[in-house]
Scaffold this motif. Structure first.
Motif, mmCIF file in Angstrom:
data_model
loop_
_atom_site.group_PDB
_atom_site.id
_atom_site.type_symbol
_atom_site.label_atom_id
_atom_site.label_comp_id
_atom_site.label_asym_id
_atom_site.label_seq_id
_atom_site.Cartn_x
_atom_site.Cartn_y
_atom_site.Cartn_z
ATOM 1 N N SER A 70 117.055 -2.192 -108.602
ATOM 2 C CA SER A 70 117.483 -0.812 -108.413
ATOM 3 C C SER A 70 116.296 0.020 -107.975
ATOM 4 N N TYR A 71 116.579 1.182 -107.428
ATOM 5 C CA TYR A 71 115.513 2.115 -107.067
ATOM 6 C C TYR A 71 116.053 3.530 -107.098
ATOM 7 N N TYR A 72 115.117 4.466 -107.160
ATOM 8 C CA TYR A 72 115.453 5.888 -107.237
ATOM 9 C C TYR A 72 115.322 6.502 -105.855
ATOM 10 N N ASP A 73 116.399 7.098 -105.371
ATOM 11 C CA ASP A 73 116.382 7.815 -104.103
ATOM 12 C C ASP A 73 115.987 9.258 -104.406
ATOM 13 N N SER A 74 114.713 9.584 -104.160
ATOM 14 C CA SER A 74 114.223 10.903 -104.537
ATOM 15 C C SER A 74 114.840 12.006 -103.685
ATOM 16 N N GLY A 75 115.292 11.657 -102.482
ATOM 17 C CA GLY A 75 115.921 12.661 -101.631
ATOM 18 C C GLY A 75 117.251 13.140 -102.173
ATOM 19 N N THR A 76 118.077 12.201 -102.616
ATOM 20 C CA THR A 76 119.392 12.553 -103.164
ATOM 21 C C THR A 76 119.368 12.653 -104.683
ATOM 22 N N GLN A 77 118.237 12.230 -105.297
ATOM 23 C CA GLN A 77 118.095 12.189 -106.755
ATOM 24 C C GLN A 77 119.183 11.328 -107.381
ATOM 25 N N GLN A 78 119.375 10.154 -106.774
ATOM 26 C CA GLN A 78 120.380 9.214 -107.250
ATOM 27 C C GLN A 78 119.743 7.853 -107.520
ATOM 28 N N LEU A 79 120.331 7.126 -108.472
ATOM 29 C CA LEU A 79 119.936 5.753 -108.721
ATOM 30 C C LEU A 79 120.773 4.829 -107.845
ATOM 31 N N VAL A 80 120.097 3.993 -107.070
ATOM 32 C CA VAL A 80 120.773 2.999 -106.241
ATOM 33 C C VAL A 80 120.627 1.643 -106.920
ATOM 34 N N VAL A 81 121.738 0.983 -107.183
ATOM 35 C CA VAL A 81 121.736 -0.306 -107.867
ATOM 36 C C VAL A 81 122.230 -1.383 -106.922
ATOM 37 N N ASN A 82 121.454 -2.443 -106.772
ATOM 38 C CA ASN A 82 121.846 -3.584 -105.961
ATOM 39 C C ASN A 82 122.695 -4.543 -106.781
ATOM 40 N N VAL A 83 123.781 -5.024 -106.188
ATOM 41 C CA VAL A 83 124.604 -6.050 -106.827
ATOM 42 C C VAL A 83 124.836 -7.177 -105.832
ATOM 43 N N ILE A 84 125.019 -8.366 -106.362
ATOM 44 C CA ILE A 84 125.280 -9.529 -105.519
ATOM 45 C C ILE A 84 126.736 -9.525 -105.091
ATOM 46 N N SER A 85 126.934 -9.786 -103.820
ATOM 47 C CA SER A 85 128.302 -9.857 -103.305
ATOM 48 C C SER A 85 129.082 -10.927 -104.057
ATOM 49 N N GLY A 86 130.338 -10.650 -104.289
ATOM 50 C CA GLY A 86 131.164 -11.625 -104.995
ATOM 51 C C GLY A 86 132.233 -10.942 -105.803
ATOM 52 N N ASP A 87 132.794 -11.688 -106.721
ATOM 53 C CA ASP A 87 133.905 -11.189 -107.535
ATOM 54 C C ASP A 87 133.362 -10.384 -108.717
ATOM 55 N N ASN A 88 132.747 -9.256 -108.380
ATOM 56 C CA ASN A 88 132.109 -8.440 -109.414
ATOM 57 C C ASN A 88 132.680 -7.033 -109.438
ATOM 58 N N ASN A 89 133.901 -6.885 -108.980
ATOM 59 C CA ASN A 89 134.441 -5.539 -108.811
ATOM 60 C C ASN A 89 134.488 -4.769 -110.123
ATOM 61 N N ASN A 90 134.783 -5.459 -111.206
ATOM 62 C CA ASN A 90 134.917 -4.763 -112.475
ATOM 63 C C ASN A 90 133.595 -4.129 -112.902
ATOM 64 N N VAL A 91 132.489 -4.905 -112.831
ATOM 65 C CA VAL A 91 131.210 -4.341 -113.249
ATOM 66 C C VAL A 91 130.714 -3.305 -112.252
ATOM 67 N N VAL A 92 131.087 -3.481 -110.984
ATOM 68 C CA VAL A 92 130.720 -2.470 -109.994
ATOM 69 C C VAL A 92 131.383 -1.142 -110.327
ATOM 70 N N VAL A 93 132.651 -1.206 -110.676
ATOM 71 C CA VAL A 93 133.361 0.016 -111.061
ATOM 72 C C VAL A 93 132.670 0.668 -112.249
ATOM 73 N N GLN A 94 132.279 -0.137 -113.233
ATOM 74 C CA GLN A 94 131.606 0.418 -114.402
ATOM 75 C C GLN A 94 130.280 1.072 -114.020
ATOM 76 N N ALA A 95 129.518 0.422 -113.118
ATOM 77 C CA ALA A 95 128.246 0.993 -112.688
ATOM 78 C C ALA A 95 128.449 2.315 -111.969
ATOM 79 N N GLU A 96 129.484 2.373 -111.149
ATOM 80 C CA GLU A 96 129.763 3.613 -110.425
ATOM 81 C C GLU A 96 130.197 4.721 -111.387
ATOM 82 N N LYS A 97 131.011 4.361 -112.357
ATOM 83 C CA LYS A 97 131.440 5.364 -113.331
ATOM 84 C C LYS A 97 130.274 5.848 -114.187
ATOM 85 N N ALA A 98 129.266 4.985 -114.363
ATOM 86 C CA ALA A 98 128.092 5.382 -115.126
ATOM 87 C C ALA A 98 127.208 6.351 -114.360
ATOM 88 N N GLY A 99 127.430 6.459 -113.047
ATOM 89 C CA GLY A 99 126.689 7.439 -112.269
ATOM 90 C C GLY A 99 125.770 6.869 -111.223
#
Length: 465
Positions: A70-99
């Motif tokens: 992951s890394y911090y985008d100082s321009g948008t002040q957002q956390l960008v999280v990398n995830v591996i492509s695959g059947d991970n939709n559930n945890v992706v949704v959770q990460a997005e809901k976390a902000g």
């Protein structure tokens, strides 16, 4: 390890000690709001860098093997999280809901870590370094100006074997080196002359006695340390790690009654109050103090960096240090051990080494404070007034108010040996750089040789060796 002699200067130790981080009581209240794998329209949250670091740590646990950095985008002040492509939709949704802002990448952390192990096995060459870069999802390999001929061929061949989508290599114009001397200076007399380093952060040792953290190569170079070049020792090395799994020393004050300030002196009678210890986040802005170059700022560019310094004791040897923070903050000789911190007062690292200078730039590496605390069993200080004299009533500074790219004027001389009573609070961002404080030599504590304006003034905090 060779060390240059330095002219006698009066210097005091500008130090930071830290209380437990209470930053973000965080950010996962809705992480389980959707368990059906459905998409979410949750927008990424606007976060401070420290809050982003805390969220990243929680999401790494949440995502498991799907987490790829992951890394911090100082321009948008957002956390960008990398995830591996695959059947991970559930945890992706959770990460997005976390902000977090989630993006899919190819390389897992395991893949990148395996690549780093290959580099360690096949390309541990003096003058090389590598770190994981979540922005590119690659291992970024750097070779300094000494890596030529067969060594360059060996390095590039190893990088090529990992694949262009896993690792990339670039040349640095400088030379990777540790910089023994610098910071708001601490001194030691050794057989070859005077060694000068920088005090990083005041801590409490596991036995309850006062101590401080500095670079490990400083603790290896000398055992007894003073706050003036020819002064009596005030502290003794208790533990030192260099080379190997870090570059840090725990140095205990000889007087168990010593109290030290929870702040970093940025010059001009200003200090930055240190409020906690935090892990570095790629993309966040950080500030460094050094006796040679004063206050400077830059960005974290990589984590878990490995640096292969040319050994100073064995002409054919390599001093390999792992687990470091890589930044683009400039550094020069004289800053080893000093403080790396954030604008809101989090202790992040101590200067280890690097290449380049504060004219042309370069790469600089720092020992994570959190790792050093864990390894030594020390805890961050309680914010007591400085040993000796200190800055009575000194407040905190905003480093961004003074961070540009110059030097000198920021170095302080008022933490452990003499002080500006009633010093004002500072904004490091308003003072880091060419004219960090906008004042002339001597404004910091009333004498020119305490202001840290020259390369040999032992007056400010960090940098590399």
């Amino acid at each position: 390890m060779s060390h240059k002699r330095i002219p006698k200067r009066k210097a005091a130790i500008a130090v930071g000690s830290v209380v437990a981080l209470g930053a973000a009581a965080i950010l996962l209240p809705n992480a389980n709001a959707s368990q059906d794998g459905s998409s979410t329209d949750a927008a990424p949250k606007t976060l401070k860098a420290n809050d982003a670091s805390d969220l990243a740590a929680q999401l790494q646990d949440l995502l498991g093997q799907a987490f790829a950095g992951s890394y911090y985008d100082s321009g948008t002040q957002q956390l960008v999280v990398n995830v591996i492509s695959g059947d991970n939709n559930n945890v992706v949704v959770q990460a997005e809901k976390a902000g977090a802002k989630v993006r899919e990448v190819k390389n897992s952390l395991a893949t990148l870590q395996a690549g780093a192990k290959t580099l360690a096995a096949d390309a541990t060459i003096p003058g090389t370094a590598w770190a994981l870069d979540p922005k590119t999802n690659k291992i970024q390999v750097t070779a300094d100006s000494t890596v030529t001929g067969s060594n360059w061929d060996r390095l590039t061949s190893t990088v090529k074997s990992l694949g262009s989508d896993v690792a990339a290599v670039k040349k640095s114009s400088g030379t990777f080196k540790t910089l023994v001397s610098g910071g708001d200076a601490i001194f030691s007399q050794v057989q070859d002359g005077t060694v000068r380093c920088s005090l990083g952060f005041n801590v409490t040792a596991s036995d309850g006695t006062p101590a401080f953290l500095t670079a490990g190569h400083c603790g290896v170079a000398a055992k007894d340390w003073s706050d003036s070049e020819n002064g009596e020792p005030i502290a003794t090395v208790d533990q030192a790690t260099f080379p190997g799994d870090g570059d840090f020393s725990l140095v205990k004050y000889n007087d168990p009654a010593t109290q030290a300030p929870s702040e970093v002196n940025v010059g001009g009678g200003q200090t930055v109050q240190i409020t906690g210890a935090a892990d570095a986040t790629v993309g966040e802005q950080v500030f460094r103090m050094g006796s040679t170059t004063g206050l400077h700022d830059g960005t974290v560019t990589g984590l878990d960096a490995t640096v292969n310094f040319q050994s100073e004791t064995d002409p054919n040897g390599v001093d390999t240090v792992t687990g470091l923070i890589q930044t683009d903050v400039c550094a020069e000789a004289g800053d080893s051990g000093g403080s790396l911190f954030t604008q809101d007062g989090s202790a992040v690292g101590m200067t280890s080494g690097g290449s380049g200078d504060c004219t042309s730039g370069g790469e600089t590496f720092f020992q994570p404070v959190t790792t050093a605390l864990t390894a030594t069993g020390a805890t961050l200080g309680d914010g007591a007034a400085g040993a000796g004299a200190g800055d009575d009533g000194a407040g905190t500074a905003d480093p961004s108010a003074s961070a540009t790219d110059g030097a000198g004027d920021q170095a302080g001389g008022d933490a452990v040996g003499g002080g500006d009573e009633g010093a004002a609070t500072a904004d490091p961002s308003a003072t880091a750089g060419d004219d960090q404080s906008g004042t002339g030599v001597g404004d910091q504590s009333g004498a020119g040789d305490e202001s840290g304006t020259g390369a040999d003034d032992g007056s400010s905090l960090t940098q590399t060796h």
